[in-house]
Design a protein around this motif. Structure first.
Motif, PDB file in Angstrom:
ATOM      1  N   MET A   1       0.832  -1.198   0.000  1.00 53.85           N
ATOM      2  CA  MET A   1       0.000   0.000   0.000  1.00 53.85           C
ATOM      3  C   MET A   1       0.869   1.252   0.000  1.00 53.85           C
ATOM      4  SD  MET A   1      -3.105   1.067   2.567  1.00 53.85           S
ATOM      5  CE  MET A   1      -2.007   1.319   3.972  1.00 53.85           C
ATOM      6  N   ALA A   2       1.962   1.238   0.790  1.00 53.70           N
ATOM      7  CA  ALA A   2       2.866   2.393   0.831  1.00 53.70           C
ATOM      8  C   ALA A   2       3.550   2.602  -0.514  1.00 53.70           C
ATOM      9  CB  ALA A   2       3.906   2.192   1.931  1.00 53.70           C
ATOM     10  N   SER A   3       3.962   1.492  -1.136  1.00 50.47           N
ATOM     11  CA  SER A   3       4.592   1.578  -2.453  1.00 50.47           C
ATOM     12  C   SER A   3       3.614   2.127  -3.489  1.00 50.47           C
ATOM     13  CB  SER A   3       5.089   0.191  -2.873  1.00 50.47           C
ATOM     14  OG  SER A   3       5.592   0.211  -4.192  1.00 50.47           O
ATOM     15  N   ALA A   4       2.372   1.621  -3.456  1.00 49.18           N
ATOM     16  CA  ALA A   4       1.360   2.090  -4.400  1.00 49.18           C
ATOM     17  C   ALA A   4       1.027   3.568  -4.177  1.00 49.18           C
ATOM     18  CB  ALA A   4       0.105   1.240  -4.253  1.00 49.18           C
ATOM     19  N   PHE A   5       1.030   3.990  -2.899  1.00 48.23           N
ATOM     20  CA  PHE A   5       0.765   5.398  -2.597  1.00 48.23           C
ATOM     21  C   PHE A   5       1.840   6.289  -3.208  1.00 48.23           C
ATOM     22  CE2 PHE A   5       1.197   9.112   0.247  1.00 48.23           C
ATOM     23  CZ  PHE A   5      -0.076   9.649   0.089  1.00 48.23           C
ATOM     24  N   GLY A   6       3.109   5.825  -3.156  1.00 50.81           N
ATOM     25  CA  GLY A   6       4.193   6.574  -3.787  1.00 50.81           C
ATOM     26  C   GLY A   6       4.010   6.685  -5.295  1.00 50.81           C
TER      27      GLY A   6
ATOM     28  N   VAL B   1      -3.167  10.901 -14.776  1.00 50.15           N
ATOM     29  CA  VAL B   1      -3.520   9.615 -15.393  1.00 50.15           C
ATOM     30  C   VAL B   1      -2.627   8.507 -14.842  1.00 50.15           C
ATOM     31  CG1 VAL B   1      -3.598   8.321 -17.553  1.00 50.15           C
ATOM     32  CG2 VAL B   1      -4.421  10.677 -17.490  1.00 50.15           C
ATOM     33  N   PHE B   2      -1.332   8.769 -14.760  1.00 47.15           N
ATOM     34  CA  PHE B   2      -0.404   7.792 -14.194  1.00 47.15           C
ATOM     35  C   PHE B   2      -0.731   7.526 -12.727  1.00 47.15           C
ATOM     36  CE2 PHE B   2       2.158   8.444 -17.918  1.00 47.15           C
ATOM     37  CZ  PHE B   2       2.929   7.290 -18.024  1.00 47.15           C
ATOM     38  N   GLY B   3      -1.127   8.567 -12.017  1.00 43.64           N
ATOM     39  CA  GLY B   3      -1.440   8.408 -10.604  1.00 43.64           C
ATOM     40  C   GLY B   3      -2.607   7.480 -10.352  1.00 43.64           C
ATOM     41  N   LEU B   4      -3.459   7.286 -11.368  1.00 49.12           N
ATOM     42  CA  LEU B   4      -4.607   6.395 -11.216  1.00 49.12           C
ATOM     43  C   LEU B   4      -4.159   4.978 -10.865  1.00 49.12           C
ATOM     44  CD1 LEU B   4      -7.665   5.845 -11.546  1.00 49.12           C
ATOM     45  CD2 LEU B   4      -7.204   5.379 -13.966  1.00 49.12           C
TER      46      LEU B   4
ATOM     47  N   SER C   1      -4.171   0.832  -6.658  1.00 52.84           N
ATOM     48  CA  SER C   1      -3.385  -0.188  -5.961  1.00 52.84           C
ATOM     49  C   SER C   1      -3.343   0.090  -4.457  1.00 52.84           C
ATOM     50  CB  SER C   1      -1.963  -0.246  -6.516  1.00 52.84           C
ATOM     51  OG  SER C   1      -1.970  -0.627  -7.876  1.00 52.84           O
ATOM     52  N   ALA C   2      -3.172   1.365  -4.084  1.00 47.18           N
ATOM     53  CA  ALA C   2      -3.104   1.720  -2.667  1.00 47.18           C
ATOM     54  C   ALA C   2      -4.431   1.473  -1.955  1.00 47.18           C
ATOM     55  CB  ALA C   2      -2.692   3.186  -2.522  1.00 47.18           C
ATOM     56  N   VAL C   3      -5.529   1.800  -2.625  1.00 51.86           N
ATOM     57  CA  VAL C   3      -6.851   1.629  -2.013  1.00 51.86           C
ATOM     58  C   VAL C   3      -7.227   0.155  -1.898  1.00 51.86           C
ATOM     59  CG1 VAL C   3      -9.323   2.043  -2.363  1.00 51.86           C
ATOM     60  CG2 VAL C   3      -7.688   3.899  -2.744  1.00 51.86           C
ATOM     61  N   LEU C   4      -6.872  -0.625  -2.929  1.00 48.20           N
ATOM     62  CA  LEU C   4      -7.310  -2.018  -2.965  1.00 48.20           C
ATOM     63  C   LEU C   4      -6.390  -2.973  -2.214  1.00 48.20           C
ATOM     64  CD1 LEU C   4      -8.498  -2.254  -6.683  1.00 48.20           C
ATOM     65  CD2 LEU C   4      -9.920  -2.115  -4.640  1.00 48.20           C
ATOM     66  N   SER C   5      -5.141  -2.574  -1.959  1.00 43.90           N
ATOM     67  CA  SER C   5      -4.197  -3.485  -1.291  1.00 43.90           C
ATOM     68  C   SER C   5      -4.706  -4.005   0.051  1.00 43.90           C
ATOM     69  CB  SER C   5      -2.831  -2.798  -1.116  1.00 43.90           C
ATOM     70  OG  SER C   5      -2.183  -2.661  -2.341  1.00 43.90           O
ATOM     71  N   PRO C   6      -5.175  -3.132   0.964  1.00 43.85           N
ATOM     72  CA  PRO C   6      -5.702  -3.667   2.225  1.00 43.85           C
ATOM     73  C   PRO C   6      -6.946  -4.521   2.030  1.00 43.85           C
ATOM     74  CG  PRO C   6      -6.111  -1.307   2.068  1.00 43.85           C
ATOM     75  CD  PRO C   6      -5.193  -1.655   0.948  1.00 43.85           C
ATOM     76  N   ILE C   7      -7.727  -4.220   0.991  1.00 41.55           N
ATOM     77  CA  ILE C   7      -8.924  -5.025   0.712  1.00 41.55           C
ATOM     78  C   ILE C   7      -8.528  -6.427   0.273  1.00 41.55           C
ATOM     79  CG2 ILE C   7     -10.976  -5.239  -0.745  1.00 41.55           C
ATOM     80  CD1 ILE C   7     -11.072  -2.204  -0.871  1.00 41.55           C
ATOM     81  N   TRP C   8      -7.517  -6.506  -0.614  1.00 40.11           N
ATOM     82  CA  TRP C   8      -7.023  -7.833  -1.033  1.00 40.11           C
ATOM     83  C   TRP C   8      -6.502  -8.598   0.176  1.00 40.11           C
ATOM     84  CZ3 TRP C   8      -9.524  -8.175  -5.024  1.00 40.11           C
ATOM     85  CH2 TRP C   8      -9.422  -7.349  -6.135  1.00 40.11           C
ATOM     86  N   GLY C   9      -5.775  -7.915   1.045  1.00 40.92           N
ATOM     87  CA  GLY C   9      -5.248  -8.581   2.240  1.00 40.92           C
ATOM     88  C   GLY C   9      -6.364  -9.115   3.124  1.00 40.92           C
TER      89      GLY C   9
END
Length: 286
Positions: A3-8, A109-112, A117-125
């Motif tokens: 999540m931290a990596s995706a936030f970056g 657009v790239f930030g999407l 990924s950042a929002v969904l990572s904890p959900i996948w976990g």
């Protein structure tokens, strides 16, 4: 961590586009460089030192290579990051030449990709914790990623006209699939390592983390130059065929192999359990 990596990845392109619009090309390197230098000075004071026994340092990279399901997970990770770096390398010139977007808009657009990924990572976990396995999410994520690339191209056989709507739709599916595949491939390798009950201590986790970083970096290193070459030679839409082929051969089919072997191992474990129960019952009768 994911999540931290995706936030970056989410805020990086947007801030980079803003800095480029204000300060030009040199500012996009100078400002992050100064920030990284300052963070380096404070890093030694930000981590706690833990005493480690000698056994914690024992380890051998061959324990990863000996187990097919662990190795296959890192092959999948390498293929996914290869495709991710290919998209990152060619999406900017594609967006600029097709839609004439500004640097700041392209950054959003790239930030999407990072935001999703950042929002969904904890959900996948959370979902993995509930269902007890990451293989279904890995298979589904790879399939969604393939569909996203096909729409993002769009590949010619689909007959989709290139538009900002189709591009954003494809990029959204690609981001969702990529995030789930990266997270679940690493999680699955950890699960497999626990099943094999490798040596005690921190050595196994260190080896798995090192293998994760190696696979990630190898994929991104190879992907960008090859993607640039294909973009110049055959264009963005045609090169999508190559990305789909890479995901199918090196990611989706290996993931199917993991799923089948896990089902077989679970079936074998169930048979062993039943046999032990029957043996125990016979002993009680005797």
């Amino acid at each position: 961590m994911e999540m931290a990596s995706a936030f970056g990845f989410a805020i990086g392109p947007m801030i980079g586009g803003l800095i480029f619009s204000i300060g030009g090309f040199m500012a996009t390197f100078l400002i992050p460089g100064v920030i990284m230098f300052l963070l380096t000075l404070f890093t030694p004071f930000m981590f706690t030192k833990f005493p480690m026994a000698a056994a914690d340092y024992e380890g051998d990279i061959r324990i990863v290579l000996r187990k097919p399901r662990i190795l296959v997970n890192f092959v999948i990770l390498g293929a996914v990051t290869y495709v991710l770096s290919s998209i990152y390398a060619t999406l900017e010139p594609f967006l600029h030449s097709t839609f004439d977007l500004s640097p700041l808009t392209i950054g959003f657009v790239f930030g999407l990709i990072g935001v999703l990924s950042a929002v969904l990572s904890p959900i996948w976990g959370f979902v993995i914790g509930k269902i007890g396995t990451s293989v279904p999410i890995l298979l589904g994520g790879l399939l969604v990623e393939i569909i996203g690339i096909a729409i993002l191209g769009p590949i010619p056989i689909f007959g989709i006209t290139t538009s900002i709507l189709s591009t954003m739709m494809g990029l959204t599916l690609f981001a969702v699939g990529t995030g789930s595949a990266i997270l679940t491939s690493f999680n699955n390798s950890i699960t497999e390592a626990k099943l094999y009950t490798f040596s005690k201590g921190n050595s196994v986790m260190a080896l798995l983390s090192a293998s994760y970083i190696f696979s990630y970096c190898l994929g991104t290193t190879i992907g960008a130059p090859i993607a640039g070459y294909l973009y110049d030679e055959i264009g963005f839409a045609q090169s999508a065929y190559v990305l789909i082929g890479v995901l199918a051969v090196f990611a989706f089919f290996p993931a199917v192999y993991i799923c089948i072997t896990q089902l077989r191992s679970k079936g074998g474990s169930a048979e062993k359990t039943q046999l032990l129960l029957k043996t125990s019952e016979l002993n009680d009768i005797k």
